[in-house]
Write a protein that holds these residues in place. Structure first.
Motif, short mmCIF file in Angstrom:
data_model
loop_
_atom_site.label_atom_id
_atom_site.label_comp_id
_atom_site.label_asym_id
_atom_site.label_seq_id
_atom_site.Cartn_x
_atom_site.Cartn_y
_atom_site.Cartn_z
N ALA A 81 0.64 -1.12 0.01
CA ALA A 81 -0.05 -0.03 -0.04
C ALA A 81 0.84 1.22 -0.08
O ALA A 81 1.93 1.38 0.69
N THR A 82 0.18 2.23 -0.52
CA THR A 82 0.87 3.82 -0.38
C THR A 82 0.42 4.26 0.84
O THR A 82 -0.36 3.70 1.42
N GLU A 83 0.88 5.48 1.03
CA GLU A 83 0.74 6.17 2.12
C GLU A 83 -0.86 6.69 2.32
O GLU A 83 -1.11 7.03 3.34
N PHE A 84 -1.32 6.45 0.90
CA PHE A 84 -2.67 6.87 0.92
C PHE A 84 -3.67 5.67 0.83
O PHE A 84 -4.79 6.00 0.53
N ALA A 85 -3.27 4.57 1.32
CA ALA A 85 -4.00 3.24 1.27
C ALA A 85 -4.40 2.78 -0.07
O ALA A 85 -5.37 1.90 -0.04
N VAL A 86 -3.79 3.10 -1.15
CA VAL A 86 -3.94 2.80 -2.62
C VAL A 86 -3.07 1.71 -2.59
O VAL A 86 -1.82 1.44 -2.15
N ARG A 87 -3.47 0.59 -3.06
CA ARG A 87 -2.67 -0.62 -3.61
C ARG A 87 -1.72 -0.39 -4.64
O ARG A 87 -2.17 -0.07 -5.79
N ARG A 88 -0.53 -0.72 -4.64
CA ARG A 88 0.40 -0.67 -5.65
C ARG A 88 0.66 -1.92 -6.32
O ARG A 88 0.77 -2.69 -5.83
N LEU A 89 0.46 -2.07 -7.76
CA LEU A 89 0.63 -3.40 -8.42
C LEU A 89 1.68 -3.11 -9.39
O LEU A 89 1.81 -2.10 -9.94
N THR A 90 2.59 -4.20 -9.41
CA THR A 90 3.88 -4.04 -10.27
C THR A 90 3.72 -5.36 -11.29
O THR A 90 3.29 -6.29 -11.03
N LEU A 91 4.67 -5.10 -12.34
CA LEU A 91 4.90 -6.41 -13.20
C LEU A 91 5.64 -7.47 -12.68
O LEU A 91 6.76 -7.12 -11.80
N THR A 92 5.21 -8.47 -12.75
CA THR A 92 5.96 -9.75 -12.49
C THR A 92 6.82 -9.95 -13.23
O THR A 92 7.16 -9.28 -14.39
N ASP A 93 7.86 -11.06 -13.20
CA ASP A 93 8.64 -11.44 -14.33
C ASP A 93 8.10 -11.89 -15.48
O ASP A 93 8.52 -11.31 -16.66
N SER A 94 7.10 -12.71 -15.36
CA SER A 94 6.17 -13.07 -16.61
C SER A 94 5.43 -11.95 -17.23
O SER A 94 5.31 -11.69 -18.55
N GLY A 95 5.14 -10.84 -16.41
CA GLY A 95 4.62 -9.60 -16.59
C GLY A 95 5.65 -8.77 -17.77
O GLY A 95 5.16 -8.31 -18.73
#
Length: 81
Positions: A41-55
């Motif tokens: 989560a960010t400091e504003f309670a927003v979830r951060r999504l990132t690329l995986t290796d397959s992504g």
């Protein structure tokens, strides 16, 4: 990509990439296929999504495919989808 949470039942949840909203179907596909993962989560309670290796591989293949197209093919895809 950021996931802005809505209600507990998922209603109102939005996914945003560089300020542009991502359609829920595409976001769900990317998550279900394992191309993106929750990285906290960010400091504003927003979830951060990132690329995986397959992504990363999926993205690189898409960039290579797009760069292999000619101008008219890119234009046709941009206009008609």
């Amino acid at each position: 990509m950021l996931m802005l949470l809505g209600d507990g039942d998922g209603f109102g949840t939005r996914w945003v990439l560089d300020g542009q909203e991502v359609p829920p179907g595409i976001a769900k596909y990317l998550m279900d296929a394992g191309f993106i993962a929750d990285s906290g989560a960010t400091e504003f309670a927003v979830r951060r999504l990132t690329l995986t290796d397959s992504g990363y591989r999926f993205r690189e293949n898409g960039v290579l495919w797009w760069s292999s197209l000619g101008f008219l093919e890119r234009l046709r895809i941009t206009i008609f989808g």
